[in-house]
Scaffold this motif. Structure first.
Motif, short mmCIF file in Angstrom:
data_model
loop_
_atom_site.label_atom_id
_atom_site.label_comp_id
_atom_site.label_asym_id
_atom_site.label_seq_id
_atom_site.Cartn_x
_atom_site.Cartn_y
_atom_site.Cartn_z
N ARG A 213 0.53 -0.92 0.62
CA ARG A 213 0.40 0.24 0.26
C ARG A 213 1.38 0.87 0.48
NH1 ARG A 213 -3.40 2.50 4.64
NH2 ARG A 213 -5.16 3.78 3.43
N PRO A 214 1.22 1.63 -0.99
CA PRO A 214 2.88 2.69 -1.09
C PRO A 214 1.57 4.47 -0.81
CG PRO A 214 1.91 1.61 -3.51
CD PRO A 214 1.62 0.44 -2.02
N GLY A 215 2.03 4.83 0.12
CA GLY A 215 1.58 6.07 0.23
C GLY A 215 2.11 6.85 1.32
N PHE A 216 1.65 8.28 1.73
CA PHE A 216 2.17 8.67 2.96
C PHE A 216 1.22 8.92 3.63
CE2 PHE A 216 3.35 12.20 -0.73
CZ PHE A 216 4.77 11.32 -0.49
N ASP A 217 1.85 7.73 4.86
CA ASP A 217 1.35 8.86 6.39
C ASP A 217 1.35 10.02 6.44
OD1 ASP A 217 0.06 5.94 6.55
OD2 ASP A 217 2.71 4.85 7.43
N VAL A 218 0.61 10.38 6.45
CA VAL A 218 0.94 11.96 7.16
C VAL A 218 -0.35 12.23 8.83
CG1 VAL A 218 -0.19 14.42 7.10
CG2 VAL A 218 -0.31 12.67 4.63
N LEU A 219 1.28 12.72 8.98
CA LEU A 219 0.98 13.37 10.77
C LEU A 219 1.20 15.03 10.77
CD1 LEU A 219 2.59 10.05 10.23
CD2 LEU A 219 2.97 10.28 13.31
N ALA A 220 0.64 14.73 12.08
CA ALA A 220 0.00 16.46 11.83
C ALA A 220 -0.37 17.18 13.78
CB ALA A 220 -1.18 16.62 11.11
N THR A 221 0.56 17.26 14.24
CA THR A 221 -0.01 18.12 15.53
C THR A 221 -0.18 19.64 15.59
OG1 THR A 221 0.88 18.14 18.30
CG2 THR A 221 2.82 17.84 16.45
N VAL A 247 -1.29 13.44 17.87
CA VAL A 247 -0.62 13.12 16.62
C VAL A 247 -1.77 12.59 15.58
CG1 VAL A 247 0.82 12.22 15.02
CG2 VAL A 247 2.49 13.29 17.09
N GLU A 248 -2.35 13.77 14.56
CA GLU A 248 -3.68 13.31 14.04
C GLU A 248 -2.58 12.50 13.34
OE1 GLU A 248 -6.45 16.08 13.94
OE2 GLU A 248 -6.75 16.87 15.50
N ARG A 249 -3.18 11.38 12.33
CA ARG A 249 -3.09 11.43 11.85
C ARG A 249 -3.93 11.02 9.86
NH1 ARG A 249 0.90 6.77 13.53
NH2 ARG A 249 0.62 7.45 15.29
N GLY A 250 -3.33 10.60 9.13
CA GLY A 250 -4.13 10.57 7.78
C GLY A 250 -3.26 9.92 6.67
N PHE A 251 -3.98 9.46 5.30
CA PHE A 251 -3.00 8.72 4.18
C PHE A 251 -3.02 9.55 3.15
CE2 PHE A 251 -2.34 4.93 1.00
CZ PHE A 251 -1.29 5.04 1.96
N ALA A 252 -2.64 9.48 2.40
CA ALA A 252 -2.56 9.89 1.01
C ALA A 252 -1.43 9.74 0.03
CB ALA A 252 -2.32 11.89 1.27
N SER A 253 -1.40 10.07 -0.94
CA SER A 253 -0.10 10.00 -2.37
C SER A 253 0.21 11.37 -2.80
CB SER A 253 -0.54 9.37 -3.49
OG SER A 253 -2.27 9.77 -3.59
N ARG A 254 -0.19 12.93 -2.45
CA ARG A 254 0.33 13.71 -2.83
C ARG A 254 -0.88 15.19 -1.71
NH1 ARG A 254 -3.62 15.66 -6.14
NH2 ARG A 254 -4.37 17.02 -5.20
N VAL A 255 0.66 15.66 -0.98
CA VAL A 255 0.27 16.69 -0.30
C VAL A 255 0.92 17.73 -0.30
CG1 VAL A 255 0.56 16.56 2.45
CG2 VAL A 255 0.35 14.84 1.99
N ASP A 256 -0.33 19.64 -0.29
CA ASP A 256 0.64 20.47 -0.23
C ASP A 256 0.51 21.17 0.98
OD1 ASP A 256 -0.05 21.00 -2.64
OD2 ASP A 256 -2.06 20.32 -2.71
N VAL A 257 1.82 21.70 1.57
CA VAL A 257 1.63 22.06 2.36
C VAL A 257 2.41 24.01 2.55
CG1 VAL A 257 3.63 22.20 4.96
CG2 VAL A 257 3.04 20.50 3.59
N GLU A 258 1.05 24.65 3.26
CA GLU A 258 2.12 26.05 3.10
C GLU A 258 2.32 26.76 4.14
OE1 GLU A 258 -0.36 30.49 2.40
OE2 GLU A 258 -1.94 28.60 2.72
#
Length: 297
Positions: A213-221, A247-258
């Motif tokens: 399952r390739p992708g990103f584990d996105v963690l945010a605090t 830490v909140e978790r999510g899954f994605a294959s593209r992430v935009d950060v500002e």
């Protein structure tokens, strides 16, 4: 670039190893002082001649010197950052990399080889039955990473963490004080291709630990207090940031950060510091590199 094919483990194509290139980083967290002798003994016992390069301060140069030799595989003994450097130095038609665990976390090595991280066992298993594995990477601007990216003030913990790895408590305390990692002045907004939106003071964008399952584990605090951020930061210092509290978790294959209040984003990519522009897009490269694995087919 084809982003529809999954990461795959597949048998190497009639590969016979007649000569190996070996890159050793003696500054890795768990590479012993006699590392070259250990590898040389294993290879000699299996009848495989080798060319050795020892990393001083320039991993890329050591990898380039190995590429000048006629080798079938490139063995890289070091931590996650050393292996990432080797993978970023090589082209798709260069010999595949066999990463041997020589760091502290060895997260990339665990992904490639599974639970058994004994360097000698990994080396012997691969040489007896070479199995090729395509691995994914994250890409931001022209930078690639194979374990993860950390964004925000907590990235300043890299120096005190290295001091702790070297058992230098006094230096760790000094670096910790100078880092000002707990300054709550790094607000960011994260938007993933799944539609999830998060505001955070610190972000982690990690490659999935599941090869299927390739992708990103996105963690945010987004801590409500300095104490909360301190707790998260200390957990990141002493363990995997993915397991940090709050830490909140999510899954994605593209992430935009500002970055919301600054002109750039402090980041580390596989432990290497970099400053990104205010707007940064992280994309998944599903087949970024070829490695040899000790996993079965």
């Amino acid at each position: 670039m084809n982003h529809t094919q999954d990461t795959a483990i597949r048998p190497a194509t009639a590969r016979s190893v007649s000569r190996a290139g070996v890159v050793i980083n003696p500054n890795g967290g768990s590479v012993p002082a006699d590392g070259r002798e250990i590898i040389d003994a294993v290879l000699s016992g299996m009848g495989v001649p080798a060319h050795f390069e020892i990393v001083d301060h320039d991993c890329e140069a050591a990898c380039q010197r190995v590429l000048e030799q006629d080798v079938d595989i490139i063995i890289v003994w070091g931590g996650d950052g050393t292996v990432a450097c080797a993978l970023n130095t090589l082209r798709s038609d260069d010999p595949p990399v066999l990463p041997l665990p020589g760091g502290t976390m060895n997260m990339l090595h665990k992904f490639v080889h599974g639970a058994d991280l004994d360097p000698g066992t990994c080396l012997k298993t691969v040489l007896e039955n070479p199995v090729e594995m395509d691995i994914a990477a994250g890409e931001v601007l022209e930078h690639r990473f194979y374990v993860g990216a950390l964004l925000g003030g907590l990235t300043r913990l890299a120096a005190p963490r290295e001091a702790l790895r070297n058992a230098d408590l006094l230096q760790a305390v000094t670096e910790f004080g100078e880092a000002n990692a707990f300054g709550l002045d790094t607000p960011m907004r994260c938007l993933s291709d799944t539609g999830a939106r998060q505001d955070a003071q610190a972000l982690g964008i990690f490659l999935s630990e599941d090869p299927a399952r390739p992708g990103f584990d996105v963690l945010a605090t987004a801590p409500e207090s300095l104490l909360d951020l301190a707790y998260t930061g200390l957990t990141g210092l002493l363990a995997d940031w993915r397991n940090a509290w709050g830490v909140e978790r999510g899954f994605a294959s593209r992430v935009d950060v500002e970055a919301l209040e600054s002109s750039g984003i402090e980041a580390t990519l596989d432990g290497e510091p970099v400053t990104l522009p205010r707007h940064a897009r992280f994309t998944l490269v599903r087949k970024a590199a070829r490695v040899l694995t000790a996993r079965g087919t």
